[in-house]
Design a protein around this motif. Sequence first.
Motif, PDB file in Angstrom:
ATOM      1  N   ALA A   1       0.819  -1.210   0.000  1.00  0.00           N
ATOM      2  CA  ALA A   1       0.000   0.000   0.000  1.00  0.00           C
ATOM      3  C   ALA A   1       0.856   1.264   0.000  1.00  0.00           C
ATOM      4  CB  ALA A   1      -0.943  -0.008   1.203  1.00  0.00           C
ATOM      5  N   VAL A   2       1.873   1.327   0.857  1.00  0.00           N
ATOM      6  CA  VAL A   2       2.678   2.549   0.914  1.00  0.00           C
ATOM      7  C   VAL A   2       3.521   2.701  -0.343  1.00  0.00           C
ATOM      8  CG1 VAL A   2       2.718   2.714   3.431  1.00  0.00           C
ATOM      9  CG2 VAL A   2       4.516   1.436   2.272  1.00  0.00           C
ATOM     10  N   GLU A   3       3.954   1.593  -0.925  1.00  0.00           N
ATOM     11  CA  GLU A   3       4.733   1.697  -2.164  1.00  0.00           C
ATOM     12  C   GLU A   3       3.861   2.196  -3.308  1.00  0.00           C
ATOM     13  OE1 GLU A   3       8.611   1.311  -3.915  1.00  0.00           O
ATOM     14  OE2 GLU A   3       7.859   1.366  -1.866  1.00  0.00           O
ATOM     15  N   LEU A   4       2.615   1.737  -3.354  1.00  0.00           N
ATOM     16  CA  LEU A   4       1.681   2.211  -4.371  1.00  0.00           C
ATOM     17  C   LEU A   4       1.367   3.698  -4.167  1.00  0.00           C
ATOM     18  CD1 LEU A   4      -0.791  -0.821  -4.430  1.00  0.00           C
ATOM     19  CD2 LEU A   4       0.750  -0.146  -6.288  1.00  0.00           C
ATOM     20  N   VAL A   5       1.162   4.110  -2.927  1.00  0.00           N
ATOM     21  CA  VAL A   5       0.877   5.517  -2.650  1.00  0.00           C
ATOM     22  C   VAL A   5       2.079   6.388  -2.984  1.00  0.00           C
ATOM     23  CG1 VAL A   5       0.483   7.180  -0.781  1.00  0.00           C
ATOM     24  CG2 VAL A   5      -0.949   5.140  -0.961  1.00  0.00           C
ATOM     25  N   HIS A   6       3.268   5.908  -2.659  1.00  0.00           N
ATOM     26  CA  HIS A   6       4.480   6.669  -2.993  1.00  0.00           C
ATOM     27  C   HIS A   6       4.587   6.854  -4.502  1.00  0.00           C
ATOM     28  CE1 HIS A   6       8.487   8.225  -2.934  1.00  0.00           C
ATOM     29  NE2 HIS A   6       9.000   7.168  -3.517  1.00  0.00           N
ATOM     30  N   ALA A   7       4.369   5.782  -5.257  1.00  0.00           N
ATOM     31  CA  ALA A   7       4.435   5.881  -6.715  1.00  0.00           C
ATOM     32  C   ALA A   7       3.365   6.834  -7.247  1.00  0.00           C
ATOM     33  CB  ALA A   7       4.280   4.495  -7.340  1.00  0.00           C
ATOM     34  N   PHE A   8       2.167   6.752  -6.682  1.00  0.00           N
ATOM     35  CA  PHE A   8       1.080   7.658  -7.059  1.00  0.00           C
ATOM     36  C   PHE A   8       1.486   9.110  -6.838  1.00  0.00           C
ATOM     37  CE2 PHE A   8      -1.792   9.862  -4.000  1.00  0.00           C
ATOM     38  CZ  PHE A   8      -2.582  10.573  -4.889  1.00  0.00           C
ATOM     39  N   SER A   9       2.087   9.386  -5.680  1.00  0.00           N
ATOM     40  CA  SER A   9       2.463  10.761  -5.361  1.00  0.00           C
ATOM     41  C   SER A   9       3.548  11.268  -6.310  1.00  0.00           C
ATOM     42  CB  SER A   9       2.925  10.869  -3.905  1.00  0.00           C
ATOM     43  OG  SER A   9       4.172  10.240  -3.706  1.00  0.00           O
ATOM     44  N   LEU A  10       4.484  10.396  -6.698  1.00  0.00           N
ATOM     45  CA  LEU A  10       5.541  10.812  -7.622  1.00  0.00           C
ATOM     46  C   LEU A  10       4.988  11.114  -9.002  1.00  0.00           C
ATOM     47  CD1 LEU A  10       8.496   8.398  -6.730  1.00  0.00           C
ATOM     48  CD2 LEU A  10       8.080  10.728  -5.929  1.00  0.00           C
ATOM     49  N   LEU A  11       4.045  10.299  -9.471  1.00  0.00           N
ATOM     50  CA  LEU A  11       3.435  10.554 -10.772  1.00  0.00           C
ATOM     51  C   LEU A  11       2.807  11.945 -10.808  1.00  0.00           C
ATOM     52  CD1 LEU A  11       1.671   7.153 -11.624  1.00  0.00           C
ATOM     53  CD2 LEU A  11       3.647   8.154 -12.744  1.00  0.00           C
ATOM     54  N   HIS A  12       2.057  12.275  -9.769  1.00  0.00           N
ATOM     55  CA  HIS A  12       1.386  13.570  -9.741  1.00  0.00           C
ATOM     56  C   HIS A  12       2.379  14.705  -9.451  1.00  0.00           C
ATOM     57  CE1 HIS A  12      -3.010  12.013  -9.167  1.00  0.00           C
ATOM     58  NE2 HIS A  12      -2.379  11.429 -10.158  1.00  0.00           N
ATOM     59  N   ASP A  13       3.370  14.457  -8.598  1.00  0.00           N
ATOM     60  CA  ASP A  13       4.385  15.483  -8.321  1.00  0.00           C
ATOM     61  C   ASP A  13       5.122  15.882  -9.593  1.00  0.00           C
ATOM     62  OD1 ASP A  13       3.763  15.480  -5.667  1.00  0.00           O
ATOM     63  OD2 ASP A  13       5.638  14.576  -4.974  1.00  0.00           O
ATOM     64  N   ASP A  14       5.496  14.898 -10.397  1.00  0.00           N
ATOM     65  CA  ASP A  14       6.242  15.184 -11.626  1.00  0.00           C
ATOM     66  C   ASP A  14       5.430  16.066 -12.566  1.00  0.00           C
ATOM     67  OD1 ASP A  14       8.456  13.754 -10.809  1.00  0.00           O
ATOM     68  OD2 ASP A  14       7.868  11.908 -11.831  1.00  0.00           O
ATOM     69  N   ILE A  15       4.124  15.846 -12.603  1.00  0.00           N
ATOM     70  CA  ILE A  15       3.255  16.683 -13.438  1.00  0.00           C
ATOM     71  C   ILE A  15       3.193  18.098 -12.873  1.00  0.00           C
ATOM     72  CG2 ILE A  15       0.887  17.042 -14.232  1.00  0.00           C
ATOM     73  CD1 ILE A  15       0.603  13.939 -14.168  1.00  0.00           C
ATOM     74  N   MET A  16       2.957  18.211 -11.563  1.00  0.00           N
ATOM     75  CA  MET A  16       2.838  19.534 -10.940  1.00  0.00           C
ATOM     76  C   MET A  16       4.131  20.326 -11.056  1.00  0.00           C
ATOM     77  SD  MET A  16       0.509  18.887  -7.518  1.00  0.00           S
ATOM     78  CE  MET A  16       1.136  17.268  -7.063  1.00  0.00           C
ATOM     79  N   ASP A  17       5.269  19.646 -10.923  1.00  0.00           N
ATOM     80  CA  ASP A  17       6.562  20.332 -10.956  1.00  0.00           C
ATOM     81  C   ASP A  17       7.112  20.483 -12.364  1.00  0.00           C
ATOM     82  OD1 ASP A  17       6.374  20.389  -8.212  1.00  0.00           O
ATOM     83  OD2 ASP A  17       7.719  18.682  -7.890  1.00  0.00           O
ATOM     84  N   GLY A  18       6.494  19.823 -13.339  1.00  0.00           N
ATOM     85  CA  GLY A  18       7.004  19.871 -14.704  1.00  0.00           C
ATOM     86  C   GLY A  18       8.297  19.109 -14.892  1.00  0.00           C
ATOM     87  N   ASP A  19       8.592  18.154 -14.011  1.00  0.00           N
ATOM     88  CA  ASP A  19       9.835  17.387 -14.121  1.00  0.00           C
ATOM     89  C   ASP A  19       9.748  16.399 -15.279  1.00  0.00           C
ATOM     90  OD1 ASP A  19      10.944  18.694 -11.984  1.00  0.00           O
ATOM     91  OD2 ASP A  19      10.331  17.181 -10.517  1.00  0.00           O
ATOM     92  N   GLU A  20      10.734  16.419 -16.144  1.00  0.00           N
ATOM     93  CA  GLU A  20      10.710  15.584 -17.340  1.00  0.00           C
ATOM     94  C   GLU A  20      11.511  14.297 -17.200  1.00  0.00           C
ATOM     95  OE1 GLU A  20      11.801  17.880 -20.737  1.00  0.00           O
ATOM     96  OE2 GLU A  20      10.124  19.287 -20.515  1.00  0.00           O
ATOM     97  N   ALA A  21      12.293  14.171 -16.137  1.00  0.00           N
ATOM     98  CA  ALA A  21      13.108  12.972 -15.958  1.00  0.00           C
ATOM     99  C   ALA A  21      13.091  12.530 -14.504  1.00  0.00           C
ATOM    100  CB  ALA A  21      14.547  13.217 -16.399  1.00  0.00           C
TER     101      ALA A  21
END
Length: 356
Positions: free
Chosen positions: A104-124
């Motif tokens: 569960a925490v690994e899935l939530v962590h991955a979820f947060s990174l997916l959305h963080d990368d979009i919000m921050d505009g991170d391309e890599a």
Amino acid sequence: MTAFSSALRAPADTGRRATPVRTPVDAGQVLDRCRTLVRPALREAVDRTHPWVGEMAAYSFGWCEVGGAPAASSGGKGVRQALAVLGAEAAGAPGRVAVPGAVAVELVHAFSLLHDDIMDGDEARRRRPTVWKAYGTGPAVLAGDALFALAVETLAAAPAGSRAIRLLSEALQDLVRGQADDLLFATRPWTGPERVRPDEYRTMAERKTGALLGCAAALGALLGGAPPATVAALDRAGRHLGIAFQVVDDLLGIWGDPAVTGKPVHGDLRERKKTYPVLVALDSPLAGRLAAMLESDADPGEVATLIEEAGGRSAALAEARRHVAAVEVALADVPMEAGPAEELRSLLGFLVRRDL
């Protein structure tokens, strides 16, 4: 050992008697063991979702390339899942009882990174395109939503599922608050009454980074049948760890070796991020000069030098040391199984004394 590793090993004044020297535990072996235990259940969870969404999720974990071909890299370290496993073992339970929490925490962590990368505009991320860059923004949002749903489903089916979900929900609320503060920090001025204060930054880092680290260890302890005091202590340790981790990340973002970090030199300064060393330096007598440089197109190398002269680097190292010491205090406050407790300490140390 890097300069940051050496500095973090310097003794901190905690007001407590020095603890005996412990036999080092290999954190890499601990991570490998925990990944081996959790990986089958994590893959099974991802396989339950839509095939296309599952491919994006697998790509985010580093398991495959775009199109589904197996990836050459091994993906992330799996720190949060390891914290969950060790939380259960420290409470005297077998690590397998923590697997639902680890997933569960690994899935939530991955979820947060997916959305963080979009919000921050991170391309890599991890030296390859982020999910939104590889698949598109909409698909990446969808994949993140799917991972979040899988996390709740996985935890709901576990023993003590309702209490576990409550613990995860509280951490998620903090994570959202921390992310919101982080985004708002970028809109605030460098100086004046509306500027970001170091104590605000600590709160943001505890929520954005520490909440899920603490939740991981606490979930493992909860699923392992630990008493509330142990669950709370592990959550508290993870939150202090999150602050230390974030501050060290800030140091590396300014002064880290690009060959080690994989990030461009002075990258955070080029983006004018409000990191802890910068905010502390803005409390110094050099604040006016530093703010003027930050508001201009001044060379990042010159800005980094001025931040160091203003005490930002040394203050950030001291802050990280304080929270590492607080982790040790939290772990010393409750009885835990000796072997898993030492593995847990090795993992906590690995996160802040890292060569990224």
